[in-house]
Design an enzyme around this catalytic site. Sequence first.
Site, PDB file in Angstrom:
ATOM      1  N   GLU A   1      38.559  50.940  37.822  1.00 55.28           N
ATOM      2  CA  GLU A   1      38.031  49.671  37.844  1.00 55.28           C
ATOM      3  C   GLU A   1      36.942  49.311  36.771  1.00 55.28           C
ATOM      4  OE1 GLU A   1      34.557  50.337  40.561  1.00 55.28           O
ATOM      5  OE2 GLU A   1      34.863  48.726  41.935  1.00 55.28           O
TER       6      GLU A   1
ATOM      7  N   ASN B   1      35.621  41.143  40.984  1.00 55.15           N
ATOM      8  CA  ASN B   1      35.927  42.456  40.750  1.00 55.15           C
ATOM      9  C   ASN B   1      37.305  42.603  40.816  1.00 55.15           C
ATOM     10  OD1 ASN B   1      36.094  45.348  40.228  1.00 55.15           O
ATOM     11  ND2 ASN B   1      34.285  45.827  41.198  1.00 55.15           N
TER      12      ASN B   1
ATOM     13  N   LYS C   1      38.474  42.294  44.585  1.00 53.97           N
ATOM     14  CA  LYS C   1      37.807  43.397  45.656  1.00 53.97           C
ATOM     15  C   LYS C   1      37.143  42.827  46.955  1.00 53.97           C
ATOM     16  CE  LYS C   1      34.936  47.554  45.197  1.00 53.97           C
ATOM     17  NZ  LYS C   1      34.149  48.111  44.328  1.00 53.97           N
TER      18      LYS C   1
ATOM     19  N   GLU D   1      26.824  45.297  43.228  1.00 56.64           N
ATOM     20  CA  GLU D   1      28.165  44.513  43.310  1.00 56.64           C
ATOM     21  C   GLU D   1      27.857  43.556  44.275  1.00 56.64           C
ATOM     22  OE1 GLU D   1      32.152  46.369  43.517  1.00 56.64           O
ATOM     23  OE2 GLU D   1      31.015  48.369  43.510  1.00 56.64           O
TER      24      GLU D   1
ATOM     25  N   CYS E   1      38.265  50.763  44.480  1.00 55.88           N
ATOM     26  CA  CYS E   1      37.059  51.870  44.707  1.00 55.88           C
ATOM     27  C   CYS E   1      36.565  51.766  46.190  1.00 55.88           C
ATOM     28  CB  CYS E   1      35.909  51.597  43.811  1.00 55.88           C
ATOM     29  SG  CYS E   1      34.541  52.864  43.561  1.00 55.88           S
TER      30      CYS E   1
ATOM     31  N   ASN F   1      34.816  53.758  40.472  1.00 58.06           N
ATOM     32  CA  ASN F   1      33.620  54.310  39.631  1.00 58.06           C
ATOM     33  C   ASN F   1      32.654  54.643  40.623  1.00 58.06           C
ATOM     34  OD1 ASN F   1      32.955  53.021  36.535  1.00 58.06           O
ATOM     35  ND2 ASN F   1      34.264  51.585  37.723  1.00 58.06           N
TER      36      ASN F   1
HETATM   37  N1  CDT Z   1      32.457  50.951  42.661  1.00 59.51           N
HETATM   38  C1  CDT Z   1      32.287  51.610  43.944  1.00 59.51           C
HETATM   39  O1  CDT Z   1      32.802  50.604  44.924  1.00 59.51           O
HETATM   40  N2  CDT Z   1      31.614  52.537  44.071  1.00 59.51           N
HETATM   41  C2  CDT Z   1      31.456  52.920  45.409  1.00 59.51           C
HETATM   42  C3  CDT Z   1      29.939  53.847  45.239  1.00 59.51           C
HETATM   43  C4  CDT Z   1      29.281  54.081  46.529  1.00 59.51           C
HETATM   44  S1  CDT Z   1      28.730  52.991  47.395  1.00 59.51           S
HETATM   45  C5  CDT Z   1      27.097  52.564  46.690  1.00 59.51           C
HETATM   46  C6  CDT Z   1      32.238  54.177  46.036  1.00 59.51           C
HETATM   47  O2  CDT Z   1      32.698  53.761  47.350  1.00 59.51           O
HETATM   48  O3  CDT Z   1      32.649  54.827  45.480  1.00 59.51           O
END
Ligand code: CDT
Length: 303
Positions: free
Chosen positions: A47, A110, A127, A146, A171, A196
């Site tokens: 991502e 995204n 996304k 986000e 993600c 990420n």
């Molecule tokens: N990029 C992404 O969606 N990361 C989230 C981080 C935790 S929620 C703040 C994830 O689900 O991995």
Amino acid sequence: MTRVLTVAAAQLGPVQRSDARKDVVGRLIAHLREAKKQDCALVVFPELALTTFFPRWFMNDQQEIDRFFESEMPNQDTRPLFDEAKRLQLAFMLGYAERHSEKGRIHHYNTSILVDSQAHIVGKYRKVHLPGHAEHEPQRPFQHLEQRYFERGEGFSVWEAFDAKIGMCLCNDRRWPESYRVMGLQGAELILLGYNTPKHYPPAPEFDEHAMFHNHLVMQAGAHQNGSWVVAAAKAGNEEDIPMIGGSCIISPSGHIVAQAETESDELVVASCDLDLAQRYKHTLFNFQSHRYPPAYTAISNQ
Ligand code: CDT
């Protein structure tokens, strides 16, 4: 004849805010070349692969924000990636921040794209599950904005490509069973996803020690319950002093991880995916037609 697709999850070590796009693209190209040596047909990148994970920073100035977005794909910086993939006859999935203009309005998503071995974009996903928050929360050690920088995409699709049915998500989508099920209902045999994930989750730090377990748990369940392969590529290591979990992997429809990253750096994770094994699960244990009972599930979409 069995359908076997050799795929790579192309994990990236950290991408710093100061890193130029062309240098990051150079790292992606190095992954493509290694993937070709290992006989891969398809490479999955993380991502927001072209930049640092910028939603960790609060920004107000739209011009500053837009510097992390791509208005065209391919563009001057990413053209070498498309050219090299075509030369090597490799397909790839790339996650990036998309700035899209439609009917005089600008949208920010995204996004991931599926690119075939002739460098044609054959699929695009925006996304759906945008985690985090929309306003600056100064008590956090870092932000997860986000919801400030992106609009939600419309839904999950499955594309027929490379003699397979391919779904994409990004993600946080991987934590929600609905993401996989909507792709499963469209017959997905291979789900590609980039992520990420910081090692530290400020709203509930007591979850931190389970971060890698939860990462794999949700993807293994999603793969198995839908009879699909999952190919998951992470960012890893210390990005702008924020540790990212990594753990890129390839998961079989049995739910087992068949290949997994061992480092927190640029690393290629490769496996040969038997797509007919996906069909075997779809026709037996997870035969949706025979065993699901949608009238009992209405709360899922009504609520
Ligand atoms: N990029 C992404 O969606 N990361 C989230 C981080 C935790 S929620 C703040 C994830 O689900 O991995």
